[in-house]
Scaffold this motif. Structure first.
Motif, mmCIF file in Angstrom:
data_model
loop_
_atom_site.group_PDB
_atom_site.id
_atom_site.type_symbol
_atom_site.label_atom_id
_atom_site.label_comp_id
_atom_site.label_asym_id
_atom_site.label_seq_id
_atom_site.Cartn_x
_atom_site.Cartn_y
_atom_site.Cartn_z
ATOM 1 N N LEU A 81 0.817 -1.217 0.000
ATOM 2 C CA LEU A 81 0.000 0.000 0.000
ATOM 3 C C LEU A 81 0.846 1.260 0.000
ATOM 4 O O LEU A 81 1.790 1.367 0.777
ATOM 5 C CB LEU A 81 -0.862 0.044 1.263
ATOM 6 C CG LEU A 81 -2.241 -0.600 1.232
ATOM 7 C CD1 LEU A 81 -2.964 -0.292 2.533
ATOM 8 C CD2 LEU A 81 -3.055 -0.097 0.061
ATOM 9 N N ASN A 82 0.506 2.207 -0.889
ATOM 10 C CA ASN A 82 1.115 3.519 -0.721
ATOM 11 C C ASN A 82 0.099 4.639 -0.631
ATOM 12 O O ASN A 82 0.426 5.759 -0.267
ATOM 13 C CB ASN A 82 2.200 3.814 -1.751
ATOM 14 C CG ASN A 82 1.647 3.878 -3.149
ATOM 15 O OD1 ASN A 82 0.571 4.404 -3.366
ATOM 16 N ND2 ASN A 82 2.389 3.327 -4.102
ATOM 17 N N TYR A 83 -1.173 4.321 -0.921
ATOM 18 C CA TYR A 83 -2.222 5.338 -0.801
ATOM 19 C C TYR A 83 -3.434 4.671 -0.174
ATOM 20 O O TYR A 83 -3.936 3.668 -0.687
ATOM 21 C CB TYR A 83 -2.558 5.862 -2.194
ATOM 22 C CG TYR A 83 -3.720 6.809 -2.256
ATOM 23 C CD1 TYR A 83 -3.518 8.179 -2.337
ATOM 24 C CD2 TYR A 83 -5.039 6.348 -2.236
ATOM 25 C CE1 TYR A 83 -4.593 9.052 -2.394
ATOM 26 C CE2 TYR A 83 -6.116 7.210 -2.286
ATOM 27 C CZ TYR A 83 -5.889 8.557 -2.374
ATOM 28 O OH TYR A 83 -6.956 9.425 -2.438
ATOM 29 N N LEU A 84 -3.895 5.205 0.939
ATOM 30 C CA LEU A 84 -5.040 4.599 1.619
ATOM 31 C C LEU A 84 -6.026 5.689 2.014
ATOM 32 O O LEU A 84 -5.689 6.626 2.739
ATOM 33 C CB LEU A 84 -4.557 3.841 2.865
ATOM 34 C CG LEU A 84 -5.629 3.164 3.719
ATOM 35 C CD1 LEU A 84 -6.407 2.137 2.900
ATOM 36 C CD2 LEU A 84 -5.009 2.498 4.943
ATOM 37 N N ASP A 85 -7.263 5.559 1.502
ATOM 38 C CA ASP A 85 -8.295 6.543 1.807
ATOM 39 C C ASP A 85 -9.350 5.896 2.701
ATOM 40 O O ASP A 85 -10.047 4.975 2.291
ATOM 41 C CB ASP A 85 -8.932 7.030 0.502
ATOM 42 C CG ASP A 85 -9.950 8.133 0.736
ATOM 43 O OD1 ASP A 85 -10.264 8.426 1.914
ATOM 44 O OD2 ASP A 85 -10.431 8.711 -0.258
ATOM 45 N N LEU A 86 -9.448 6.386 3.949
ATOM 46 C CA LEU A 86 -10.408 5.843 4.909
ATOM 47 C C LEU A 86 -11.379 6.941 5.352
ATOM 48 O O LEU A 86 -11.779 7.009 6.515
ATOM 49 C CB LEU A 86 -9.657 5.273 6.123
ATOM 50 C CG LEU A 86 -8.732 4.086 5.853
ATOM 51 C CD1 LEU A 86 -7.898 3.755 7.084
ATOM 52 C CD2 LEU A 86 -9.538 2.865 5.438
ATOM 53 N N THR A 87 -11.782 7.775 4.404
ATOM 54 C CA THR A 87 -12.717 8.857 4.713
ATOM 55 C C THR A 87 -14.036 8.302 5.257
ATOM 56 O O THR A 87 -14.581 7.349 4.710
ATOM 57 C CB THR A 87 -13.000 9.662 3.421
ATOM 58 O OG1 THR A 87 -11.782 10.233 2.973
ATOM 59 C CG2 THR A 87 -14.006 10.773 3.668
ATOM 60 N N ARG A 88 -14.514 8.883 6.326
ATOM 61 C CA ARG A 88 -15.814 8.550 6.930
ATOM 62 C C ARG A 88 -16.068 7.061 7.071
ATOM 63 O O ARG A 88 -17.037 6.515 6.548
ATOM 64 C CB ARG A 88 -16.944 9.207 6.142
ATOM 65 C CG ARG A 88 -16.846 10.704 6.230
ATOM 66 C CD ARG A 88 -18.068 11.436 5.747
ATOM 67 N NE ARG A 88 -17.733 12.811 5.442
ATOM 68 C CZ ARG A 88 -17.497 13.754 6.350
ATOM 69 N NH1 ARG A 88 -17.635 13.504 7.638
ATOM 70 N NH2 ARG A 88 -17.139 14.965 5.998
ATOM 71 N N LEU A 105 3.771 3.152 2.594
ATOM 72 C CA LEU A 105 2.617 4.047 2.689
ATOM 73 C C LEU A 105 3.060 5.515 2.688
ATOM 74 O O LEU A 105 3.912 5.927 3.474
ATOM 75 C CB LEU A 105 1.822 3.749 3.966
ATOM 76 C CG LEU A 105 0.443 4.421 4.048
ATOM 77 C CD1 LEU A 105 -0.467 3.920 2.941
ATOM 78 C CD2 LEU A 105 -0.209 4.175 5.407
ATOM 79 N N VAL A 106 2.459 6.291 1.780
ATOM 80 C CA VAL A 106 2.839 7.693 1.633
ATOM 81 C C VAL A 106 1.648 8.614 1.953
ATOM 82 O O VAL A 106 1.785 9.598 2.658
ATOM 83 C CB VAL A 106 3.336 7.952 0.188
ATOM 84 C CG1 VAL A 106 3.538 9.431 -0.046
ATOM 85 C CG2 VAL A 106 4.635 7.207 -0.061
ATOM 86 N N ASP A 107 0.477 8.248 1.431
ATOM 87 C CA ASP A 107 -0.712 9.087 1.637
ATOM 88 C C ASP A 107 -1.731 8.364 2.511
ATOM 89 O O ASP A 107 -2.169 7.264 2.171
ATOM 90 C CB ASP A 107 -1.383 9.384 0.295
ATOM 91 C CG ASP A 107 -0.482 10.146 -0.640
ATOM 92 O OD1 ASP A 107 0.184 11.081 -0.177
ATOM 93 O OD2 ASP A 107 -0.421 9.786 -1.838
ATOM 94 N N LEU A 108 -2.123 9.017 3.596
ATOM 95 C CA LEU A 108 -3.124 8.423 4.479
ATOM 96 C C LEU A 108 -4.223 9.437 4.725
ATOM 97 O O LEU A 108 -3.981 10.526 5.258
ATOM 98 C CB LEU A 108 -2.450 8.012 5.800
ATOM 99 C CG LEU A 108 -3.373 7.404 6.861
ATOM 100 C CD1 LEU A 108 -4.089 6.175 6.324
ATOM 101 C CD2 LEU A 108 -2.583 7.042 8.117
ATOM 102 N N ILE A 109 -5.441 9.062 4.329
ATOM 103 C CA ILE A 109 -6.557 10.008 4.427
ATOM 104 C C ILE A 109 -7.570 9.478 5.429
ATOM 105 O O ILE A 109 -8.134 8.400 5.256
ATOM 106 C CB ILE A 109 -7.199 10.183 3.038
ATOM 107 C CG1 ILE A 109 -6.147 10.770 2.102
ATOM 108 C CG2 ILE A 109 -8.403 11.117 3.119
ATOM 109 C CD1 ILE A 109 -6.460 10.589 0.654
ATOM 110 N N LEU A 110 -7.787 10.254 6.468
ATOM 111 C CA LEU A 110 -8.669 9.819 7.552
ATOM 112 C C LEU A 110 -9.734 10.880 7.806
ATOM 113 O O LEU A 110 -10.135 11.133 8.933
ATOM 114 C CB LEU A 110 -7.836 9.598 8.823
ATOM 115 C CG LEU A 110 -6.873 8.404 8.810
ATOM 116 C CD1 LEU A 110 -5.825 8.535 9.895
ATOM 117 C CD2 LEU A 110 -7.652 7.111 8.990
ATOM 118 N N ILE A 111 -10.215 11.495 6.722
ATOM 119 C CA ILE A 111 -11.176 12.603 6.857
ATOM 120 C C ILE A 111 -12.479 12.119 7.492
ATOM 121 O O ILE A 111 -12.969 11.033 7.170
ATOM 122 C CB ILE A 111 -11.484 13.202 5.469
ATOM 123 C CG1 ILE A 111 -10.217 13.782 4.864
ATOM 124 C CG2 ILE A 111 -12.570 14.260 5.546
ATOM 125 C CD1 ILE A 111 -10.366 14.223 3.424
#
Ligand SMILES: *[C@@H]1O[C@H](CO)[C@@H](O)[C@H](O)[C@H]1NC(C)=O
Ligand SMILES: *[C@@H]1O[C@H](CO)[C@@H](O)[C@H](O)[C@H]1NC(C)=O
Ligand SMILES: *[C@@H]1O[C@H](CO)[C@@H](O)[C@H](O)[C@H]1NC(C)=O
Ligand SMILES: *[C@@H]1O[C@H](CO)[C@@H](O)[C@H](O)[C@H]1NC(C)=O
Ligand SMILES: *[C@@H]1O[C@H](CO)[C@@H](O)[C@H](O)[C@H]1NC(C)=O
Ligand SMILES: *[C@@H]1O[C@H](CO)[C@@H](O)[C@H](O)[C@H]1NC(C)=O
Ligand SMILES: *[C@@H]1O[C@H](CO)[C@@H](O)[C@H](O)[C@H]1NC(C)=O
Ligand SMILES: *[C@@H]1O[C@H](CO)[C@@H](O)[C@H](O)[C@H]1NC(C)=O
Ligand SMILES: *[C@@H]1O[C@H](CO)[C@@H](O)[C@H](O)[C@H]1NC(C)=O
Ligand SMILES: *[C@@H]1O[C@H](CO)[C@@H](O)[C@H](O)[C@H]1NC(C)=O
Ligand SMILES: *[C@@H]1O[C@H](CO)[C@@H](O)[C@H](O)[C@H]1NC(C)=O
Ligand SMILES: *[C@@H]1O[C@H](CO)[C@@H](O)[C@H](O)[C@H]1NC(C)=O
Length: 664
Positions: A81-88, A105-111
């Protein structure tokens, strides 16, 4: 009795399974779908990573699912994994070592996750996490974000949370940070020491947009060197003087001190502005602010400023009260209330390249030679300002603007053009006169504009009976004539377009055209787009175009009932035709055309809206039972007849031969 019971049970079981199956069917279309290097599993009510996701996945979009807690095994097998989007995803708890195996892993999105707990080692594992978004996550303090293993962080977003101060910032390694987004939090105070960790970082962008500050201690931003700083919408409780005092000593490319429509009014005292002398800024935004006295604006000490935005700053005049010339190149003065362009004294801004006075709230007089000193101005936007040139336009008004490339006079008022109205601006490349009326004093107003590339004369009451109107526009590429009524409905002036040989885009929409001369466009060798929509054409005709190899034809919303298949048959691979919203008839008169559409869907734009007249049925769904066309039918009959005749002939010969033999 028992048998009956068994039977019913069986029925129920079967029914139940069927129902379950039915419920499960939508699953088929709700599988994770593949994207480049990864999978998109957004919004599928998932509670685990599905098995169909291969271990080697690099990008995983997993927003709008349900993962209340993240553990060290949640993503265990996804080691690339290098981009993981866990928005909502409803994440409340983040435990240790969640990304232990995700060294890339470079981008982690936890919006938008209601985070309550983040373990100290939650982000350990990745070698260089660069982008972390915790926006709208209800985090209350920066110290709740474990800075452990965030040494390579470049972007940290925590907008829309509940952060009250900058406590905890000092524990972050900010060396690589270039963007810190803290907008829409509840920070109300910045102390002198709070920003100390950022003193050695250069070129960072910080946003405090929409925080309700009470105070910023003087010198808090001293010796910071930023790329941009956003304090817009932060002034409802703060004294503007103390804000600017706090910013003294700051160096930044961009500084936004504007307001939003919903903010209460702020009156900036002229004394406060003296602080600007100690702020080194090149791009300054004061949108929607009120100034108690702009005459004392310290332009003299803002000599290095390049861009100034005073949109809706309630100005009726602007003096650049300074001793020497400024370096200002962009000046935005939209939505103010100037009475005359001359109320803007441009003598001290000779390096201006862009000036915008759009949306002036009252009629804007444009007196002669106001802008004379702007010898290198490239773009002038006077749109939506009801410009009144107070006499023939525009040679006196545009006097001195010899380098002007773009002139926007759209949504203006009625203007009387002098002969050769643009002789002061021979370098013009883009002229927008949309929604403005003009009267000509000369049949060829543009004859000196050899560099003009786009000309927008839409909704300007332009009359195309004057066939020399485009004379001189040798390099014109785009001509927009939308909304100009063609007298009599038939466009016959073949001479009209002979002056614009390089035209690529021609808009003749909403011109009440009923027909046009076959050879009208023949000379336009470079034509790629023709918009004839919203007219009254009854025929789709393509024979008049130079080439059909790369032509986008828009005939939407006309009165075309039947289409001769011959007119579309030769459209090239990348050509398209739009026939949506025409009263196309779905009977055998259009059989061949509909067949062509079915085979060439890619060449037909807005297929969904290309329907049979009066019904909502798409023409490609029309069920037609049509006999073969008469021509084909005739040839088939003739062919069959020939075969039969031949067969009989052969048979007769054989019989004869046979009978001869048998006679022997
Ligand atoms: C997760 O952590 C627990 C306890 O800290 C440990 O026993 C377990 O082996 C870890 N699992 C993985 C997959 O690392
Ligand atoms: C600010 O940083 C930039 C690089 O981001 C550098 O070029 C400039 O010299 C610095 N200015 C000051 C005053 O330190
Ligand atoms: C703002 O602060 C200045 C001193 O920093 C003070 O003179 C002024 O009265 C204050 N204005 C308001 C409206 O509080
Ligand atoms: C221009 O600025 C000087 C001092 O900077 C001031 O004395 C003068 O009144 C200003 N002029 C106007 C027209 O405001
Ligand atoms: C604007 O021009 C009109 C004449 O075209 C004139 O009557 C009016 O007084 C001018 N307004 C200003 C503020 O100069
Ligand atoms: C001219 O201004 C209008 C209205 O502000 C805008 O919609 C249009 O895009 C502008 N034209 C050009 C060529 O920039
Ligand atoms: C119209 O053009 C003619 C000839 O170029 C000129 O004499 C006349 O003054 C112009 N009229 C106006 C109102 O500009
Ligand atoms: C006029 O046409 C140009 C080129 O298509 C476009 O950029 C501009 O936005 C148009 N102006 C208006 C007011 O729509
Ligand atoms: C539009 O032009 C026609 C003649 O070309 C003229 O009769 C009409 O008054 C003009 N309309 C406006 C609003 O200028
Ligand atoms: C156009 O399409 C045909 C068949 O679909 C193909 O053989 C030909 O190479 C295409 N030409 C271009 C220029 O793409
Ligand atoms: C198809 O419909 C049109 C219009 O309703 C009619 O004029 C035409 O004769 C019809 N064609 C056939 C083959 O029925
Ligand atoms: C298309 O349908 C409208 C109403 O649905 C009807 O008035 C019109 O005559 C039809 N046109 C043709 C060409 O059939």
């Amino acid at each position: 009795m028992e048998k009956q019971f068994v039977f019913y049970t069986l029925c129920y079981t079967i029914l139940f399974h069927l129902l379950q199956h039915n419920e499960a069917t939508p699953w088929a279309r709700r599988q994770c779908h593949q994207v480049v290097n990864g999978y998109d599993c957004s919004d599928m009510d998932l509670q685990v990573i599905p098995n169909e996701i291969p271990n080697s996945v690099q990008i995983l979009k997993f927003s709008f699912n349900y993962l209340p807690a993240l553990y060290n095994f949640t993503f265990q097998r996804l080691t690339s994994l290098n981009y993981l989007d866990l928005t909502r995803c409803g994440i409340t708890f983040m435990y240790e070592d969640i990304f232990k195996y995700q060294s890339d892993l470079v981008d982690l999105i936890l919006i938008g996750n209601p985070l309550v707990f983040i373990a100290e080692r939650a982000f350990s594992g990745p070698l260089a996490l660069k982008y972390l978004s915790l926006a709208q996550s209800k985090i209350q303090s920066l110290s709740d974000i474990p800075s452990y293993n965030l040494a390579y962080l470049e972007v940290l977003e925590i907008g829309g949370s509940e952060i009250r101060s900058l406590d905890g910032l000092s524990s972050f390694h900010c060396q690589n940070l270039h963007s810190l987004q803290l907008d829409m939090n509840s920070i109300d105070w910045i102390r002198e020491d709070d920003l100390a960790p950022l003193r050695n970082v250069h070129g960072m962008s910080i946003s405090f947009k929409g925080n309700d500050f009470i105070n910023i201690e003087p010198g808090a931003f001293k010796s910071l060197n930023l790329s941009s700083l956003d304090f817009s919408g932060c002034f409802s409780k703060m004294n503007f003087s103390s804000l600017l005092k706090g910013l003294e000593g700051l160096t930044t490319n961009r500084l936004n001190l504007g307001l939003y429509e919903t903010d209460p009014n702020v009156y900036i005292p002229s004394a406060a502005l003296q602080s600007l002398c100690k702020i080194f800024v090149t791009d300054l935004d004061f949108q929607l602010q009120h100034f108690s006295d702009l005459n004392n604006f310290p332009f003299d000490c803002l000599k290095w400023i390049k861009k100034l935005d005073l949109t809706r700053a309630h100005l009726d005049s602007l003096q650049f009260n300074m001793t020497g010339p400024s370096r200002l190149s962009h000046l935005v003065l939209d939505e103010n209330r100037f009475k005359d362009v001359c109320s803007i004294n441009t003598r001290n801004v000779p390096l201006l390249t862009h000036l915008s006075v759009s949306g002036n709230s009252k009629q804007l007089n444009f007196s002669s030679k106001c802008l004379e000193s702007l010898g290198i101005l490239e773009e002038l936007d006077l749109s939506l300002s009801l410009v009144n040139p107070r006499g023939p336009c525009c040679n006196d008004q545009l006097f001195g603007l010899s380098e002007l490339k773009l002139l926007n006079l759209s949504y203006g008022s009625q203007i009387f053009w002098s002969s050769q109205p643009f002789s002061a601006t021979p370098q013009l490349e883009h002229l927008d006169f949309s929604h403005s009326y003009y009267t000509l004093n000369d049949s060829s107003p543009f004859s000196n504009l050899q560099n003009l590339k786009t000309l927008n004369l839409s909704w300007s009451n332009t009359s195309l009976t004057n066939v020399r109107i485009f004379k001189g526009l040798k390099n014109l590429q785009l001509l927009n004539l939308k909304g100009n009524t063609i007298q009599g409905g038939v466009l016959t002036q073949t001479e009209l377009f002979k002056y614009v040989p390089l035209l690529e885009t021609l808009v003749l929409a909403s011109c009440k055209i009923t027909a046009f001369e076959e050879n009208l466009f023949k000379g336009l060798v470079h034509l790629r787009q023709v918009d004839l929509s919203e007219n009254k054409l009854v025929k789709l005709s393509t024979s008049g175009f130079y080439s059909l190899h790369f032509l986008q034809l828009n005939y939407a919303s006309n009165a075309i009932v039947t289409v001769d298949v011959g007119s579309v048959m030769d459209l090239g691979n990348i050509s398209t035709v739009d026939l949506s919203y025409n009263p196309l008839v779905c009977n055998c008169s259009n059989f061949e055309f509909i067949n062509w559409v079915i085979k060439n869907k890619i060449k037909v734009k807005h297929l969904m809206e290309t329907t049979c007249n009066g019904t909502g049925t798409r023409i490609i769904d029309a069920e037609l039972q049509c006999e073969l066309p008469v021509g084909v039918l005739a040839s088939v009959i003739i062919l069959v007849a020939i075969i039969i005749i031949l067969a009989i002939f052969c048979l007769v010969r054989r019989i004869r031969k046979y009978s001869r033999y048998s006679q022997l």
